[in-house]
Write an enzyme that holds these catalytic residues in place. Sequence first.
Site, short mmCIF file in Angstrom:
data_model
loop_
_atom_site.label_atom_id
_atom_site.label_comp_id
_atom_site.label_asym_id
_atom_site.label_seq_id
_atom_site.Cartn_x
_atom_site.Cartn_y
_atom_site.Cartn_z
CG HIS A 5 -13.16 15.59 8.96
ND1 HIS A 5 -13.56 14.62 8.07
CD2 HIS A 5 -13.86 15.35 10.09
CE1 HIS A 5 -14.47 13.84 8.64
NE2 HIS A 5 -14.66 14.27 9.87
CE1 TYR A 18 -17.75 11.74 8.20
CE2 TYR A 18 -19.16 13.16 6.88
CZ TYR A 18 -18.47 12.90 8.05
OH TYR A 18 -18.51 13.83 9.06
#
Length: 322
Positions: free
Chosen positions: A127, A62
């Site tokens: 992820h 992110y």
Amino acid sequence: MSTEAKVELRELGNTGLKVSCVGFGASPLGNVFGQVPEEEAIASVGEALHLGINFFDTSPYYGGTLSEKVLGNALKVLGVPRNEFIVSTKCGRYVEGFDFSAERITKSIDESLARLKLDYVDILNCHDIEFGSLDQIVNETIPALQKLKEAGKIRFIGITGLPLGIFTYVLDRVPPGSVDVILSYCHYGINDSTLEDLLPYLKSKGVGIISASPLSMGLLTENGPPEWHPASPELKSASKAVVAHCKAKGKNISKLALQYSLSNKEISTVLVGMNSVRQVKENVAAALELTSVGKDEGTIGEIQGILEPVKNQTWPSGIQQG
């Protein structure tokens, strides 16, 4: 209602952790959806803690590591005792691409801990595993994560991704108890509740359930989805009709969507991206209203009627921007 009311805590699988039913999604702190001044980021994290949100989720992906740095800095500046918050970060997906090798995962956690200014994270999630080899996740990544657990750098192990089939594939092939949580997104909301079919299976595996993106990555918001949203034109147009319908009735679609997702107690926490004190307050108010008043069944029924032709329509995993 007293302003000191706090959000409900729920058990997370067999971890022994009690997480707030609303989780703080920290991807916006990485400026993924626009610039967030540092003081606003710190104030948002502070307000979340004040209102009983104790679960914070981030990833090195992110904002190209920015989200982790900003979250770590906020927790440090606020001086929160370590036992009062739960942090989950991720590994395997980076701005430069995917790498689920044992070597990269082992390096990744040290980098994340340095950015978060922590000695350990509560949960480390692989992820978006559908972009890697699921057999590598089973045979190499999860064993590497177990070593990190033994070393005390992480407390629990999780896997994340969009297609629900990845969870059964991995959980059926690893020793029982080696995966503690799953993080699923865009599959438990008003327009798509397919995660529900998997809940008994996940429960039987003793796995804690985190659901993210109750607003379906912006579909169920007044601003509408970003340009790159992968939903079909039909789903986008039905979502737009729902937003207009709610607006005409003086209702907030995002609040109704969040309440719908929160009302299933088998889901331990619903992650919502937050980047301002206002958003934190609105999300907590929605959760508290659900507890005290219940959800607006009438309007939710009308919304479901409009969405019926596109119900449970998903999209293929793609590399999303941001």
